[in-house]
Design a protein around this motif. Structure first.
Motif, PDB file in Angstrom:
ATOM      1  N   TYR A  88      19.300  11.917  -3.645  1.00  0.00           N
ATOM      2  CA  TYR A  88      17.845  12.055  -3.683  1.00  0.00           C
ATOM      3  C   TYR A  88      17.209  10.675  -3.560  1.00  0.00           C
ATOM      4  O   TYR A  88      17.830   9.640  -3.853  1.00  0.00           O
ATOM      5  N   SER A  89      15.949  10.693  -3.148  1.00  0.00           N
ATOM      6  CA  SER A  89      15.226   9.419  -2.975  1.00  0.00           C
ATOM      7  C   SER A  89      13.842   9.515  -3.579  1.00  0.00           C
ATOM      8  O   SER A  89      13.204  10.580  -3.586  1.00  0.00           O
ATOM      9  N   LEU A  90      13.369   8.388  -4.085  1.00  0.00           N
ATOM     10  CA  LEU A  90      11.972   8.222  -4.482  1.00  0.00           C
ATOM     11  C   LEU A  90      11.303   7.474  -3.340  1.00  0.00           C
ATOM     12  O   LEU A  90      11.711   6.355  -2.994  1.00  0.00           O
ATOM     13  N   VAL A  91      10.315   8.106  -2.706  1.00  0.00           N
ATOM     14  CA  VAL A  91       9.694   7.520  -1.518  1.00  0.00           C
ATOM     15  C   VAL A  91       8.200   7.332  -1.753  1.00  0.00           C
ATOM     16  O   VAL A  91       7.601   7.961  -2.637  1.00  0.00           O
ATOM     17  N   THR A  92       7.617   6.481  -0.926  1.00  0.00           N
ATOM     18  CA  THR A  92       6.171   6.271  -0.954  1.00  0.00           C
ATOM     19  C   THR A  92       5.576   6.721   0.370  1.00  0.00           C
ATOM     20  O   THR A  92       6.079   6.356   1.447  1.00  0.00           O
ATOM     21  N   ARG A  93       4.511   7.485   0.295  1.00  0.00           N
ATOM     22  CA  ARG A  93       3.801   7.883   1.512  1.00  0.00           C
ATOM     23  C   ARG A  93       3.028   6.702   2.040  1.00  0.00           C
ATOM     24  O   ARG A  93       2.283   6.038   1.298  1.00  0.00           O
ATOM     25  N   ALA A  94       3.161   6.420   3.340  1.00  0.00           N
ATOM     26  CA  ALA A  94       2.467   5.269   3.927  1.00  0.00           C
ATOM     27  C   ALA A  94       0.962   5.493   4.007  1.00  0.00           C
ATOM     28  O   ALA A  94       0.185   4.530   3.990  1.00  0.00           O
ATOM     29  N   ASP A  95       0.514   6.761   4.073  1.00  0.00           N
ATOM     30  CA  ASP A  95      -0.915   7.024   4.256  1.00  0.00           C
ATOM     31  C   ASP A  95      -1.721   7.010   2.978  1.00  0.00           C
ATOM     32  O   ASP A  95      -2.864   6.572   2.949  1.00  0.00           O
ATOM     33  N   ASP A  96      -1.170   7.515   1.873  1.00  0.00           N
ATOM     34  CA  ASP A  96      -1.969   7.565   0.639  1.00  0.00           C
ATOM     35  C   ASP A  96      -1.258   6.972  -0.573  1.00  0.00           C
ATOM     36  O   ASP A  96      -1.792   6.996  -1.682  1.00  0.00           O
ATOM     37  N   GLY A  97      -0.052   6.481  -0.394  1.00  0.00           N
ATOM     38  CA  GLY A  97       0.645   5.799  -1.480  1.00  0.00           C
ATOM     39  C   GLY A  97       1.285   6.701  -2.512  1.00  0.00           C
ATOM     40  O   GLY A  97       1.842   6.217  -3.506  1.00  0.00           O
ATOM     41  N   GLN A  98       1.216   8.041  -2.319  1.00  0.00           N
ATOM     42  CA  GLN A  98       1.863   8.946  -3.277  1.00  0.00           C
ATOM     43  C   GLN A  98       3.353   8.656  -3.341  1.00  0.00           C
ATOM     44  O   GLN A  98       4.004   8.380  -2.327  1.00  0.00           O
ATOM     45  N   ARG A  99       3.907   8.747  -4.543  1.00  0.00           N
ATOM     46  CA  ARG A  99       5.342   8.570  -4.732  1.00  0.00           C
ATOM     47  C   ARG A  99       5.971   9.949  -4.969  1.00  0.00           C
ATOM     48  O   ARG A  99       5.605  10.634  -5.921  1.00  0.00           O
ATOM     49  N   LEU A 100       6.889  10.297  -4.102  1.00  0.00           N
ATOM     50  CA  LEU A 100       7.457  11.643  -4.102  1.00  0.00           C
ATOM     51  C   LEU A 100       8.977  11.587  -4.263  1.00  0.00           C
ATOM     52  O   LEU A 100       9.637  10.721  -3.678  1.00  0.00           O
TER      53      LEU A 100
ATOM     54  N   ALA B 179       8.948  13.554   6.746  1.00  0.00           N
ATOM     55  CA  ALA B 179       8.015  12.588   7.332  1.00  0.00           C
ATOM     56  C   ALA B 179       7.341  13.186   8.554  1.00  0.00           C
ATOM     57  O   ALA B 179       6.125  13.044   8.756  1.00  0.00           O
ATOM     58  N   ALA B 180       8.124  13.889   9.375  1.00  0.00           N
ATOM     59  CA  ALA B 180       7.562  14.545  10.559  1.00  0.00           C
ATOM     60  C   ALA B 180       6.635  15.686  10.161  1.00  0.00           C
ATOM     61  O   ALA B 180       5.561  15.863  10.743  1.00  0.00           O
ATOM     62  N   ALA B 181       7.056  16.463   9.151  1.00  0.00           N
ATOM     63  CA  ALA B 181       6.248  17.607   8.726  1.00  0.00           C
ATOM     64  C   ALA B 181       4.929  17.179   8.106  1.00  0.00           C
ATOM     65  O   ALA B 181       3.894  17.815   8.312  1.00  0.00           O
ATOM     66  N   LEU B 182       4.943  16.097   7.356  1.00  0.00           N
ATOM     67  CA  LEU B 182       3.735  15.625   6.666  1.00  0.00           C
ATOM     68  C   LEU B 182       2.906  14.683   7.532  1.00  0.00           C
ATOM     69  O   LEU B 182       1.784  14.336   7.175  1.00  0.00           O
ATOM     70  N   GLY B 183       3.483  14.239   8.641  1.00  0.00           N
ATOM     71  CA  GLY B 183       2.744  13.378   9.570  1.00  0.00           C
ATOM     72  C   GLY B 183       2.495  11.987   9.049  1.00  0.00           C
ATOM     73  O   GLY B 183       1.458  11.385   9.333  1.00  0.00           O
ATOM     74  N   THR B 184       3.426  11.454   8.291  1.00  0.00           N
ATOM     75  CA  THR B 184       3.262  10.099   7.762  1.00  0.00           C
ATOM     76  C   THR B 184       4.626   9.463   7.551  1.00  0.00           C
ATOM     77  O   THR B 184       5.648  10.174   7.459  1.00  0.00           O
ATOM     78  N   GLN B 185       4.629   8.146   7.465  1.00  0.00           N
ATOM     79  CA  GLN B 185       5.873   7.436   7.200  1.00  0.00           C
ATOM     80  C   GLN B 185       6.204   7.524   5.716  1.00  0.00           C
ATOM     81  O   GLN B 185       5.317   7.428   4.860  1.00  0.00           O
ATOM     82  N   LEU B 186       7.492   7.703   5.431  1.00  0.00           N
ATOM     83  CA  LEU B 186       7.960   7.752   4.040  1.00  0.00           C
ATOM     84  C   LEU B 186       8.902   6.576   3.809  1.00  0.00           C
ATOM     85  O   LEU B 186       9.941   6.473   4.459  1.00  0.00           O
ATOM     86  N   ASP B 187       8.492   5.703   2.928  1.00  0.00           N
ATOM     87  CA  ASP B 187       9.282   4.503   2.644  1.00  0.00           C
ATOM     88  C   ASP B 187      10.100   4.714   1.384  1.00  0.00           C
ATOM     89  O   ASP B 187       9.547   5.040   0.316  1.00  0.00           O
ATOM     90  N   THR B 188      11.396   4.500   1.472  1.00  0.00           N
ATOM     91  CA  THR B 188      12.288   4.736   0.344  1.00  0.00           C
ATOM     92  C   THR B 188      12.238   3.581  -0.636  1.00  0.00           C
ATOM     93  O   THR B 188      12.430   2.405  -0.260  1.00  0.00           O
TER      94      THR B 188
END
Length: 1015
Positions: free
Chosen positions: A313-325, A336-345
């Motif tokens: 599992y990974s803790l990622v940050t959304r590039a568009d709004d900064g949410q940590r998921l 990332a493709a489904a949400l339309g944003t970059q996900l940074d691990t």
């Protein structure tokens, strides 16, 4: 022997014309003789005059029979109904049950549902069964076959009540209407089955699941399973149909692959980070678990979020709004493709390190839910984190059971939220406005990440055709988990046809963790349980159930509602049960699942000495239905399967392979198939055509039916009728009981045909044994077209029509024709009983009143087996084929042949054949040249000369053919290819005005054979 050894042939050639060999059927000399005319009155021979046209017509023994070559229209229907009456179709089952037999064959009938008119699926199933039953009757076995009907259940209740519904009706009133509806459907189906020629005792030997005796047997099985702890009551999730207000079993579901759900991604905010990760990693502040679901309406009932312990599992940050998921590492790219944003691990870890984390419930303020490990989490879709609502999912319930989570159901029987869901949701349909409200609540809470339509396979109620839900409720269950291993063990000893169906059966068995057997309806067998008015505790034991079973046996299950509770629960039963007074109890309201109804039919129908059927034959949908329910109940009570063999057939579909549908207009009605329909311009095909369609189809896959298939069936039956007419016509006046010829006295080609008939009958018997009607049809068609029509019939016609009526050669041929008629008609009898009995009525050799099905299976003799003869005739046939192929489109009778064969094993084979103890013939041709030898008959030529090499002075117009054939001796140990050469040239002989063969010495003169016949 076909040939003598070369030396013998040479000697014969040298003596040709000067000396005639002695033989059984002398060949004719071809020296010129004076033409003689023989009068039809038998007067002495007189000088010939040119014969008048048709002069010899009455002397030729042409076939005569009133057997119709073709039946069309109303004649088909009238004839079949007359055959059923005259040949005792209705009495056949009782007759065979009363006769003495060494073996019994039991085919246990899976009960069709009594909820409508007979359809083509019924025809496929019932005819397939009847073909096997009739085969077994003819083989001399005593067949046990009791047709049944599945009479209870929701579909019948819904159809019986129609638009009235259950409003204002008592259970007894509902049951009365349902019974009347079922009885009407049974009456229509029974009449159709009889018309199709299905053999049974339709008047007094059928079973019905609403019969009191049957219901009593069912309760006794129930009681034994309950005593063993296999039936229990529990509160757990089951498939629930809001449209019909009842629980459903897996077998009562249909999956709609085009169902559209509102799927969404939602977050559960972490209120307590995972203890193993919180200290060693940054970024857990405001982290959220991301879930995906196609059932948003279940989120209010959430009790946990589950993860896969061994996955990454990974803790990622959304590039568009900064949410940590938090999400599964394997799903990051897809999400990332489904949400339309970059996900940074930010960090990666194993699922087990999430242990101890807690989340805020997204719609219930103040409620926290844990992150828990679970084995049902997958990485194929979603986020790798699964929203878990124990009241609305089987896997979710398993997690709740393991971790002691609450199982709170917030949905009622109508599929509406209860007050437990809160004021905002109460009363709303979960599959409609309730679903939308939950999505709005998630949006308002900031937990909705994305909403989308999802097309996927979803379960529907098999009768209302509306979606079901999974909902926890208090129900009665069978513990299938404890039965699976034993069920698998006994299945090893069960034969499954086709074998490929076994894996499906086992897969469906594995998938069933438990079996919900209670239904919230009125039309069914009531679960024999009483509940304490104050505590709700059930009262059920062997004493209570046995007493209820006895009542049902006498009065039927309506007594559960009609009789006072004091009758159902008398003091004597209460005393044995150590229970309080009867006033403390109320009777239960649930009825048993109809799959339990039919699944215990083995206990109610099969004979007590060995309640195991030889075979169950049903459609592939029963792999998860009746096959399985019968297996589980039988294993539970007797620790063995109720069947020795399972035959699994496919579904009837349109000629385009489509499922039949009234809206599409491709439904084939068996009533219309048989009787025709003027409105649709459909001709009547009769019952036998429907049966032929079943037999010739590959029933182990989808079975197509339509005009093309039915026209083909009709045409094939007419071809058979044509063959039977030829056989019957040539047997006119022949009595096999007094005029049959011993095989050893027969012509070789006749013996050869008996050899083929024996092989055919053995192969047909094997095919029937393997439930392979298609192979029976193929064997039949090949035998009739290749061995009879194209070969034997064409060869023997001259002998049949023109030899003396009681000559050995003609009687030899007629003996074989009678055996062929008997063998072929018996071979098709299980498939085409009407045609077979019609042929039997016209056939010689039996007493008036006898019927085909009372006279046994195909009768053959080991004496008919002549492998050496087979080699010889097929060798000669190879020569014949070479000759015929050299004169395409021309008359073989206009040619004479010179056949040259090299010495070798073929001579050895023929010499052995001539010395065979069962042969009185010396050879196919005794003299070097002959017009009336068996070889000449086989070649269908004017005359045949046999030699070791072709003469050098052949005429220029001679057609030369060469070939070879393989000879096997000593079981194939000795093999040799024998070569031959054939010279064909136009014959110098004249056409005989009677037999029309070119065998006469001069024009307009009778040949010597015809002269002899007419003297």
């Amino acid at each position: 022997m076909l040939l003598r050894r070369i030396s013998a042939v040479s000697q014969c050639l040298a003596r040709l014309g000067s000396k005639r060999a002695s033989f059984l059927h002398p060949a004719l000399s071809f020296t010129t003789t004076r033409c003689q005319h023989v009068s039809n009155t038998g007067d002495s021979a007189q000088p010939a005059a040119a014969p008048a046209p048709g002069q010899y017509r009455d002397t030729v023994l042409l076939p005569r029979s009133d057997f119709p070559m073709k039946l069309t229209g109303q004649k088909i229907l009238d004839r079949e109904l007359q055959i059923q009456q005259d040949c005792g179709f209705a009495q056949l089952y009782t007759w065979q049950r009363e006769r003495k037999a060494k073996k019994e064959f039991c085919l246990h009938d899976g009960p069709p549902y009594a909820n409508g008119d007979p359809h083509v699926g019924h025809a496929l199933n019932k005819i397939l069964k009847d073909i096997r039953n009739r085969f077994e009757v003819m083989r001399g076995r005593q067949v046990h076959y009791m047709p049944g009907w599945d009479c209870h259940g929701l579909p019948i209740e819904l159809k019986a009540l129609g638009e009235l519904g259950t409003s204002g009706l008592s259970p007894v009133q509902i049951r009365k209407k349902a019974r009347e509806f079922a009885e009407g459907a049974i009456s229509r189906q029974r009449a159709a089955f009889q018309r199709w020629g299905v053999m049974a005792d339709w008047d007094s030997s059928c079973y019905y699941t609403f019969d009191g005796q049957y219901e009593a047997a069912q309760l006794r099985v129930f009681q034994e399973m309950h005593t063993k702890g296999l039936i229990y009551q529990d509160y757990k999730p089951v498939f629930w149909s809001p449209s019909t207000g009842t629980a459903l079993a897996e077998a009562e579901l249909e999956y709609n692959p085009e169902h559209v759900s509102k799927a969404l991604y939602a977050t559960f905010s972490l209120t307590a980070p995972p203890p193993k990760l919180a200290e060693s990693a940054e970024g857990w502040e405001n982290a959220k678990a991301l879930i995906w679901t196609t059932q948003p309406w279940t989120i209010p009932a959430n009790q946990a979020v589950c993860y896969m312990p061994n996955a990454q599992y990974s803790l990622v940050t959304r590039a568009d709004d900064g949410q940590r998921l938090v999400m599964a590492t394997d799903r990051v790219a897809n999400l990332a493709a489904a949400l339309g944003t970059q996900l940074d691990t930010l960090t990666t870890f194993t699922g087990s390190e999430l242990e101890g984390a807690m989340c805020q419930h997204p719609t219930l303020t103040g409620k926290e839910v844990p992150l828990l490990p679970a084995s049902h989490v997958t990485m194929g879709k979603g986020t790798g984190l699964v929203h878990t609502a124990p009241a609305h999912g089987m896997e979710d319930y398993s997690v709740a059971s393991h971790f002691k989570l609450p199982v709170d159901c917030m949905v009622d029987e109508e599929g509406r939220y209860t007050e437990l869901a809160g004021a905002e949701l109460q009363g709303k349909l979960v599959m409609a406005e309730g679903n939308d409200t939950v999505i709005s609540m998630l949006r308002e809470a900031g937990a909705l990440v994305k909403e989308e339509d999802c097309v996927h396979s979803y379960p529907y109620d098999w009768r209302s055709k509306l979606p079901v839900i999974i909902r926890a409720s208090r129900q009665w269950f069978i513990n299938t988990q404890s039965l699976k291993d034993k069920a698998k063990d006994v299945l090893v000893k069960v034969r499954v046809i086709p074998e490929s169906a076994r894996s499906t059966l086992l897969t469906m068995l594995d998938r069933r963790t438990y079996w919900c057997i209670s239904r919230q309806r009125s039309w069914g067998v009531p679960i024999p349980v009483f509940y304490h008015k104050e505590t709700g505790e059930p009262l059920i034991n062997k004493h209570t159930v046995t007493h209820i079973a006895d009542i049902f046996a006498e009065k039927g299950s309506d007594s559960w509602w009609e009789e006072p509770i004091e009758t159902l629960l008398p003091d004597s039963v209460l005393k044995k049960s150590k229970a309080g007074p009867v006033t403390d109890y109320v009777r239960g309201e649930d009825v048993l699942d109809i799959w339990f109804d039919s699944g215990v039919s083995w206990a109610a129908v099969l004979q007590e000495s060995d309640p195991r059927a030889d075979v169950y034959i049903e459609g592939k949908d029963q792999l998860g239905g009746w096959f399985q329910s019968s297996l589980l109940t039988s294993v539970a009570v007797r620790k063995k399967a109720p069947y020795k063999t399972l035959v699994v057939h496919g579904f009837a579909v349109s000629e385009k392979g489509e499922k039949m549908s009234k809206s599409v207009g491709n439904v084939v009605d068996p009533e219309v198939v048989i009787n025709g329909c003027k409105d649709s311009n459909s001709p009547p095909y009769g019952a036998d055509a429907l049966r032929w369609w079943v037999a010739e189809s590959n029933v182990f896959s989808e079975v197509q039916i339509g005009p093309n298939a039915l026209n083909s069936a009709r045409d094939n039956i007419n071809k058979l009728r044509n063959t039977f007419k030829f056989l019957l016509g040539n047997l006119q006046g022949f009595d096999p009981r007094t005029q049959a010829v011993d095989p050893k006295e027969m012509h070789y080609i006749d013996q050869y045909l008996l050899h083929l008939l024996r092989e055919f009958s053995m192969k047909v018997t094997d095919a029937y044994t393997e439930f392979d009607g298609g192979r029976v049809v193929r064997l039949l068609q090949n035998f009739v077209s290749s061995e009879l029509s194209s070969f034997y019939f064409s060869v023997i016609k001259d002998r049949l029509y023109c030899d003396a009526e009681d000559s050995l050669g003609r009687r030899s041929c007629q003996t074989v024709l009678e055996e062929v008629l008997d063998g072929v008609s018996r071979a098709i009898a299980p498939i085409l009983p009407h045609l077979a009995e019609e042929v039997y009525l016209h056939a010689p050799g039996h007493d008036e009143g006898d019927t085909m099905f009372q006279s046994g299976w195909i009768k053959t003799s080991s004496v008919w087996r002549r492998p050496g003869l087979e080699e010889a005739v097929e060798g000669a046939s190879a020569i014949r084929d070479a000759f015929l192929s050299s004169i395409p489109g021309r008359n073989a009778a206009e040619y004479e042949l010179i056949i040259a064969i090299e010495p070798g094993l073929f001579f050895e084979l023929m010499e052995r054949l001539s010395k065979h103890p069962r042969s009185l013939h010396k050879s196919l041709q005794e003299e070097p040249t002959a017009t009336f030898s068996q070889l000449t008959e086989l070649m269908m030529a004017s005359r045949v000369t046999l030699t070791s090499s072709l003469p050098r002075d052949l005429p220029e117009d001679a057609l030369i053919s060469r070939g070879s054939f393989l000879i096997n001796l000593e079981g194939g140990v000795i093999r040799e290819e024998s070569s031959f050469t054939v010279a064909a040239q136009p014959t110098s002989l004249s056409r005989c005005p009677r037999c029309r063969r070119y065998t006469s010495d001069s024009p307009d003169c009778l040949c010597s054979r015809c002269q002899t016949v007419l003297q």
